[in-house]
Design an enzyme around this catalytic site. Structure first.
Site, PDB file in Angstrom:
ATOM      1  N   SER A 158       0.792  -1.235   0.000  1.00  0.00           N
ATOM      2  CA  SER A 158       0.000   0.000   0.000  1.00  0.00           C
ATOM      3  C   SER A 158       0.821   1.279   0.000  1.00  0.00           C
ATOM      4  O   SER A 158       0.248   2.367  -0.089  1.00  0.00           O
ATOM      5  CB  SER A 158      -0.957   0.010   1.197  1.00  0.00           C
ATOM      6  OG  SER A 158      -2.045  -0.858   0.964  1.00  0.00           O
ATOM      7  N   LYS A 204       0.067   3.605  -2.747  1.00  0.00           N
ATOM      8  CA  LYS A 204      -1.011   4.595  -2.651  1.00  0.00           C
ATOM      9  C   LYS A 204      -0.473   6.019  -2.607  1.00  0.00           C
ATOM     10  O   LYS A 204      -1.213   6.975  -2.854  1.00  0.00           O
ATOM     11  CB  LYS A 204      -1.880   4.311  -1.421  1.00  0.00           C
ATOM     12  CG  LYS A 204      -2.763   3.068  -1.539  1.00  0.00           C
ATOM     13  CD  LYS A 204      -3.636   2.906  -0.304  1.00  0.00           C
ATOM     14  CE  LYS A 204      -4.669   1.788  -0.455  1.00  0.00           C
ATOM     15  NZ  LYS A 204      -4.101   0.444  -0.311  1.00  0.00           N
ATOM     16  N   SER A 245      -6.087   2.737   4.757  1.00  0.00           N
ATOM     17  CA  SER A 245      -5.524   2.073   3.575  1.00  0.00           C
ATOM     18  C   SER A 245      -6.625   1.324   2.821  1.00  0.00           C
ATOM     19  O   SER A 245      -6.414   0.225   2.302  1.00  0.00           O
ATOM     20  CB  SER A 245      -4.401   1.101   3.977  1.00  0.00           C
ATOM     21  OG  SER A 245      -3.529   0.869   2.904  1.00  0.00           O
TER      22      SER A 245
END
Length: 396
Positions: free
Chosen positions: A101, A104, A159
């Site tokens: 993640s 991101k 997340s």
């Protein structure tokens, strides 16, 4: 004899033009490719600072009284000055690994500027389809209306892959968003990153590096929206029943949750975990007006909190070592100086099918233009010589 002289002169002129063309072509080809700054083995010459980042192992250039670099178990890591971009130390900085993640960060850099936080959107069933099994979610529900800012809280704090899917749909769709993220990465000088799933979910061929993720984190700090979201400890998220519930940032180095001591001066950024990537983290901290960014990818020892403790050790070392080490590279080293086209799109590189093995070394248009212009100049020189020697040609 005069004709023979002219012919020989024309041939000589053409030969000179050809020689000039051949001499210029390698230089033009070099100018139109992205050089691989990795040093050649056995060269014996001292490596340029940025080339050190392509070497395996730990790279640092200590001065007198510099503190010793901490021993870390991460497969790759980097610590840099977020203001100047100077890399203070790194270990396998360009090693391509699954980012989880932390990708991101690139998603936010790409999509945040085009989706104002005050807009409201009602989520459809299709926007929540194809979310990977086991994905982290913030609790986005179909047929419910959210502010865009709510969804960004879900991305940064929880997340939430569900929030990413909705925002990507508003940005033109999953594939379009991946392509735009790829373009953004190249524009920032991040050439190790290949985007397959914008939420960071494990996907074949999806990789990044400690260098690239530090580039994304540093760029995010220059965006007021990004900086605000990534440093937020907690927020309220709309519930299905018309109420709301609290969400807490999963970055324990920011919150001090689950027994992890909060790092003083931390300004956040992003953590991640998948089975392929292990634990990953991009962290930034500020002390006495000085900001550092650190990336830690996949610690090989300890538990799930090791990524935070190794980032802590890197940040501590970085603040102590500042001014006592020479940089081993720069986060700006591969950044594009200019981007052609009205939308700032970089020149086309290898197709996704060739990634991540491709190294972006294909010549770009300046090479062809340089060679073509040189040939035209040569031809013009021959024509000028003949015109001066024999005078203008009269049509018959």
């Amino acid at each position: 004899m005069a004709i023979g002289f002219a012919s020989r002169a024309a041939v000589s002129t053409c030969a000179l033009c050809t020689a000039g063309l051949l001499a210029l072509a390698p230089a033009a080809a070099t100018a139109g490719t992205r050089p691989n700054p990795a040093p050649q083995a056995g060269s014996g010459a001292r490596a340029a600072p940025d080339s050190l980042l392509y070497r395996s192992g730990t790279q640092v250039r200590p001065r007198a009284e510099a503190p010793e670099v901490p021993e870390l178990s991460a497969r790759s890591w980097l610590v840099a000055d977020a203001d100047s971009g100077e890399v203070l130390a790194a270990h396998d900085a360009h090693r391509r690994l699954p980012p989880a993640s932390t990708l991101k960060t690139l998603f936010a850099l790409t999509v945040l500027p085009v989706l104002p936080g005050g807009l409201r959107h009602t989520v459809s069933e299709e926007e929540l389809s194809d979310i990977g099994p086991g994905s982290s979610r913030v609790g986005v529900a179909e047929d419910h209306t959210y502010r865009i800012s709510d969804l960004w809280n879900g991305v940064f704090l929880s997340s939430g892959n569900d929030a990413v899917h909705v925002l990507a749909a508003l940005n033109g769709g999953w594939r379009v968003t991946a392509e735009r993220m790829q373009e953004k990465a190249r524009a920032l000088g991040a050439h190790d990153t290949w985007v397959r799933s914008p939420d960071g979910y494990d996907a074949p061929g999806q990789v990044s590096s400690a260098f690239d993720l530090a580039v994304f984190g540093r760029a995010g700090l220059h965006s007021p929206d990004f900086a605000r979201y990534c440093s937020r400890v907690e927020a309220m998220f709309p519930g299905r029943d018309g109420g709301s519930y609290g969400i807490l940032n999963t970055n324990r180095l920011l919150t001090g949750a689950d027994g992890v001591e909060r790092y003083p001066g931390l300004v956040g950024i992003k953590n991640g975990y998948t089975s392929n990537a292990g634990n990953t983290l991009v962290a930034a901290a500020r002390r006495d007006g000085h900001t550092l960014v650190a990336t830690v990818l996949n610690p090989r020892s300890g538990g799930g909190h090791t990524v935070y403790e190794e980032a802590r050790a890197l940040l501590d070392w970085g603040f102590e070592a500042s001014g006592r080490v020479d940089p081993v590279g720069s986060l700006d080293a591969l950044r594009a100086t200019s981007l052609p086209g009205p939308r700032g799109r970089p020149a086309a590189g290898p197709t996704p099918a060739s990634a991540p093995e491709a190294r972006d070394a294909e010549p770009e248009r300046p090479v062809a233009w340089t060679i073509t212009c040189t040939a035209l100049l040569g031809a013009a020189g021959v024509a000028l010589f003949l015109r001066l020697r024999w005078g203008p040609t009269v049509p018959g």
